[in-house]
Design an enzyme around this catalytic site. Structure first.
Site, PDB file in Angstrom:
ATOM      1  N   GLU A 133       0.873  -1.177   0.000  1.00 27.10           N
ATOM      2  CA  GLU A 133       0.000   0.000   0.000  1.00 27.10           C
ATOM      3  C   GLU A 133       0.910   1.227   0.000  1.00 27.10           C
ATOM      4  O   GLU A 133       1.450   1.612   1.034  1.00 27.10           O
ATOM      5  CB  GLU A 133      -0.907   0.007   1.228  1.00 27.10           C
ATOM      6  N   CYS A 145      -2.310   8.971   2.543  1.00 21.20           N
ATOM      7  CA  CYS A 145      -2.099   8.436   1.193  1.00 21.20           C
ATOM      8  C   CYS A 145      -3.278   8.785   0.301  1.00 21.20           C
ATOM      9  O   CYS A 145      -3.149   8.819  -0.924  1.00 21.20           O
ATOM     10  CB  CYS A 145      -1.882   6.930   1.247  1.00 21.20           C
TER      11      CYS A 145
END
Length: 507
Positions: free
Chosen positions: A260, A294
């Site tokens: 990720e 993110c």
């Protein structure tokens, strides 16, 4: 501070643990400094190689027993974990806010994510299902089943110091795996606090020592996990640079990785957008967690017919943002994680200006009373072009780039024209535009939203992205399959041995 005492955080802590057993390593301490006020919170003794090997051996032994527990029984332990997190939500949320710097409401929200994934995992513990298939051979049955994978290494980032660990660990535990967590060296105390909470629950349920493990340290500690053939899966959250390094090492030993990584997320604001939704969604996405998610909104792609209206509204809202101590719930924006992050912010602003960007809200490092840590910056807005190198780059800071478009095809091309592919959004009341954005020729991101922002993913959906975001999926949907191994089974209940594809083998 009372919340530190509630979470068993003292001046000095051991950062290596197998369940309730804390190992005193021989390495130097890691000091945690709060970006809120620049003060030292506490220190953590980091993990040395000898202690690391002891943790892995303990985890291997624990797996042999833990994998035999029925999944619903493992789920019951995770259910109790959710109850414990409800009990500790206030002090743990405050620690997240104080050690990482996100607003108090976001700190509470992160702990709520942990509670939510516990609830999800409990239900999942009774649904780890496989398929049945018809065999081409008479009197045969085929099916598949899913077994525990083994040891799962979790490398988490500072911006979500507890939630991302829980996305991985709760699913891994109900799947029958054991976990070794390496948190960010910038937020070790959040991990120590979680390990204390886990230890309480596991002790009540006689969970084998070594099902939950903690190791702390810098880059070399994560490298041990990546290179260790005993670790079946390495789940790594962080920068694309880090993910490429981890992925290469794990792939070289034919292990599994779940990555990720970076995001460079955009919202398309159509001429048919409801600006009462679009503006708050864009602002929260851009300045929440001081731009250190993110899923932070970094680019606004605005239709030329409403560009000036949106620009005016945004600048008005930005001038009203309250920046300061994140534990004060009146403030919208807290600090960046450290002074290195501040320098990255300043470099990005200069790079944008050199490429021709024009700032509507100028960036600045804030000084004076309440900004003693030197980590507070002003969220800024720049008019830019899609091909600027800095616009294509992910800067972990509250810098928002405004881009203009004429047609939806052009807007989607701009949206997709970056190396990252995590989260995306379109603000529109036009059904055709929404469907085109969500179609195979639309957004190339792992997450695509309509009339909500790029951040704020829910537990029920799989979380992750494409391209340089890494391709991994965590949390909901069928993300649990990453933590298990598939096995295909065929049973012959006849008195003959027919072979597949009609092959004859007479003896």
């Amino acid at each position: 501070m009372d919340f530190l005492k509630d979470l068993k955080i003292s001046a000095d802590n051991t950062g290596t643990s197998t369940g309730a057993r804390w190992i005193a390593a021989k390495t130097p301490s890691l000091t945690s400094v709060s970006p809120v006020n620049g003060k030292t919170i506490a220190s953590v003794t980091t993990t040395d190689k000898e202690s690391y090997d002891s943790v892995v051996r303990t985890a291997e032994a624990a797996f042999l027993e833990w994998r035999t527990w029925p999944a619903p029984r493992r789920g019951e332990v995770v259910r109790q974990m959710g109850e414990a997190l409800r009990h500790y939500k206030t002090p743990l949320g405050k620690l997240v806010s104080y050690e990482m710097g996100k607003s108090l409401q976001e700190g509470y929200g992160e702990v709520q994510e942990m509670i939510d994934i516990c609830d999800f995992a409990v239900g999942l513990s009774r649904q780890l299902h496989g398929l049945t298939m018809h065999s081409e051979r008479p009197a045969h049955r085929m099916y598949e089943q899913w077994h525990p994978l083994g040891l799962v290494g979790i490398i988490s980032a500072f911006n979500f110091p507890v939630a991302v660990w829980s996305w991985n660990s709760m699913l891994a535990w109900v799947c029958g795996d054991v976990c070794i967590w390496k948190p960010s060296e910038k937020t070790p105390l959040c991990a120590v606090a979680c390990q204390h909470i886990v230890a309480e629950v596991f002790a009540r349920n006689n969970v084998p020592e070594g099902v939950s493990n903690l190791i702390t340290g810098a880059r070399d500690t994560g490298e041990w996990l990546a290179a260790d053939e005993r670790i079946a899966l390495v789940s790594a959250t962080g920068s694309t640079r880090m993910g490429k390094a981890v992925g290469a090492v794990v792939a070289a030993r034919l292990g599994r990785s779940l990555l990720e990584l970076g995001g460079n997320n955009a919202i398309i604001i159509s001429q048919d957008a409801d600006l009462n939704i679009a503006i708050p969604g864009a602002v929260f996405g851009a300045v929440g967690t001081a731009g250190q998610r993110c899923t932070t909104t970094r680019r606004l792609i605005i239709h030329e017919s409403i560009y000036d209206r949106v620009k005016e509204k945004l600048t008005t809202v930005y001038q009203q943002l309250r920046i300061g101590d994140p534990l004060d719930e009146k403030n919208h924006v807290g600090p960046l994680i450290d002074k290195d992050a501040v320098q990255n912010y300043l470099r990005a602003i200069e790079a944008c200006k050199k490429e021709g960007g024009r700032f509507l809200i100028e960036g600045a490092v804030l000084q004076g009373e309440g900004f003693d840590s030197g980590c507070y910056v002003r969220p800024c807005i720049a008019e830019a072009a899609p091909d600027y190198a800095i616009v294509r780059h992910e800067t972990f800071a509250p810098i928002l780039y405004l881009l203009k478009y004429k047609t939806l095809d052009e807007a989607i091309a701009i949206q997709n024209g970056v190396p990252q592919g995590l989260s995306s959004s379109i603000m529109t009341l036009n059904l055709r535009e929404a469907e085109q954005f969500l179609s195979a020729g639309g957004s190339d991101c792992g997450i695509a939203n309509v009339n909500i922002g790029t951040s704020g993913a829910e537990i029920g959906g799989a979380f992750g992205g494409e391209k340089e975001t890494g391709g991994g999926r965590e949390s909901g949907s069928d993300a649990w399959r990453a933590y298990m191994r598939r096995q295909t089974n065929t049973i012959n209940y006849s008195t003959q041995l027919p072979l597949a594809q009609g092959i004859k083998f007479d003896i």
